[in-house]
Design a protein around this motif. Structure first.
Motif, PDB file in Angstrom:
ATOM      1  N   GLY A   1      24.220  56.331  65.331  1.00 17.67           N
ATOM      2  CA  GLY A   1      25.600  56.257  65.806  1.00 17.67           C
ATOM      3  C   GLY A   1      26.070  57.638  66.203  1.00 17.67           C
ATOM      4  N   THR A   2      27.057  58.164  65.489  1.00 12.31           N
ATOM      5  CA  THR A   2      27.615  59.479  65.819  1.00 12.31           C
ATOM      6  C   THR A   2      27.363  60.476  64.685  1.00 12.31           C
ATOM      7  OG1 THR A   2      29.749  58.723  64.954  1.00 12.31           O
ATOM      8  CG2 THR A   2      29.413  58.584  67.332  1.00 12.31           C
ATOM      9  N   GLN A   3      26.248  60.303  63.980  1.00 12.32           N
ATOM     10  CA  GLN A   3      25.958  61.218  62.887  1.00 12.32           C
ATOM     11  C   GLN A   3      25.842  62.659  63.368  1.00 12.32           C
ATOM     12  OE1 GLN A   3      24.411  58.221  63.380  1.00 12.32           O
ATOM     13  NE2 GLN A   3      23.382  57.516  61.522  1.00 12.32           N
ATOM     14  N   LYS A   4      25.131  62.860  64.465  1.00 10.15           N
ATOM     15  CA  LYS A   4      24.930  64.212  64.986  1.00 10.15           C
ATOM     16  C   LYS A   4      26.256  64.840  65.383  1.00 10.15           C
ATOM     17  CE  LYS A   4      22.677  66.667  68.820  1.00 10.15           C
ATOM     18  NZ  LYS A   4      21.777  66.502  70.002  1.00 10.15           N
ATOM     19  N   GLU A   5      27.060  64.092  66.143  1.00  8.95           N
ATOM     20  CA  GLU A   5      28.331  64.633  66.616  1.00  8.95           C
ATOM     21  C   GLU A   5      29.276  64.927  65.458  1.00  8.95           C
ATOM     22  OE1 GLU A   5      26.271  62.476  69.816  1.00  8.95           O
ATOM     23  OE2 GLU A   5      26.792  61.961  67.746  1.00  8.95           O
TER      24      GLU A   5
END
Length: 298
Positions: free
Chosen positions: A174-178
């Motif tokens: 999902g948006t873990q990196k962001e």
């Protein structure tokens, strides 16, 4: 986990526990409840059962989100009890999924806003004054912009990391990196701690570099009842069983006393679940990815 939360999660913080149906760190949420944090702003693209549990436990004063519910089942009734009607105590700030992605991206890249088209002719800008119209500097076209999102703490669950925090994820992301790049402090929770050589052998799986990680917690089954690709499946029965608990404040309080406050941590939680649950969520068999030959340096 106890030490990471005690050191890095503080009363009044904004906290993002990310993972899009996959790798949702319930263990971290339970530890935050156990340590009785208060006045948190909870941030998540898809707040589901873990945020229902946390809000039911009284840790939060605000929720920033794009969709909420018990996926495949229905509502989050603990959230509804404190967010609906004249006696509501939980502040809501709602976006679309892409709006939340845009906010994380702006936060991660230290931009003042993120532009997107998808709010055109919708009611969300009227419901959320933080979504603002903007005329393009390259013409007369109007777009909408959302502000950057920089959580005080991002908590990411992953399959593996090394001791330096270099973190690898595979399967649905999902948006873990962001979220991690946008946050002030980052806790990575993993199924397995591996040697640096394992990370270096497959660098393209490294989603989060150790240079932005403040703590690495080794917590097998830390995402249950969500899933960790290759380690265990989603516990669908848990999500179904949560609905009647969520509907009744007394039942929810009893569940928290038994399954969170009454346990020292995730190991005791898994022991209490028992071998039948472990067997039910075990992968049906191996499914290895195709080998990659990166080639040796001369």
């Amino acid at each position: 986990m106890r030490d990471a939360v005690a050191t890095l999660v503080r009363d009044g913080d904004s906290v993002a526990i990310e993972g899009f149906t996959h790798l949702i760190c319930f263990a971290a949420g339970h530890e935050i409840i156990r340590q009785r944090r208060r006045d948190l702003t909870l941030v998540r693209m898809t707040p589901d059962v873990i945020y229902d549990q946390m809000i039911g436990a009284g840790v939060a004063s605000k929720l920033v989100f794009s969709w909420l519910g018990n996926p495949g089942v229905g509502s989050l009734h603990a959230v509804r009890r404190v967010s609906e009607g004249p006696e509501a105590t939980l502040e809501l700030e709602e976006y679309s999924h892409y709006g939340m992605v845009g906010r994380y991206l702006a936060g991660a890249t230290r931009l003042p806003f993120y532009p997107l088209r998808s709010y055109y002719e919708t009611d969300l800008p009227a419901a959320n004054p933080r979504i603002k119209p903007l005329t393009s500097p390259y013409g007369n076209e109007q777009v909408y912009v959302v502000p950057p999102l920089n959580p005080d703490v991002a908590i990411v669950h992953a399959q593996r990391a090394d001791a330096s925090g270099d973190t690898q994820i595979w399967g649905l992301t999902g948006t873990q990196k962001e979220a991690a790049f946008a946050a002030e402090r980052v806790i990575v929770v993993v199924e397995e701690l591996v040697d640096e050589s394992v990370i270096r052998a497959d660098p393209n799986r490294t989603v989060i570099p150790g240079l932005i990680v403040d703590a690495v917690v080794v917590e097998p089954y830390g995402a249950h009842p969500s899933y960790a690709q290759g380690h265990y499946d989603r516990d669908n029965a848990f999500y179904v069983g949560w609905d009647p608990i969520s509907r009744d404040a007394a039942l929810l309080e009893g569940w928290l006393d038994e399954w969170v406050h009454g346990l020292a941590g995730r190991s005791e939680y898994m022991d209490k679940l028992g071998p039948e649950v472990r067997a039910r969520i075990a992968p049906s068999g191996p499914a290895p990815a195709g080998p990659i030959d990166y080639g040796a340096y001369r």
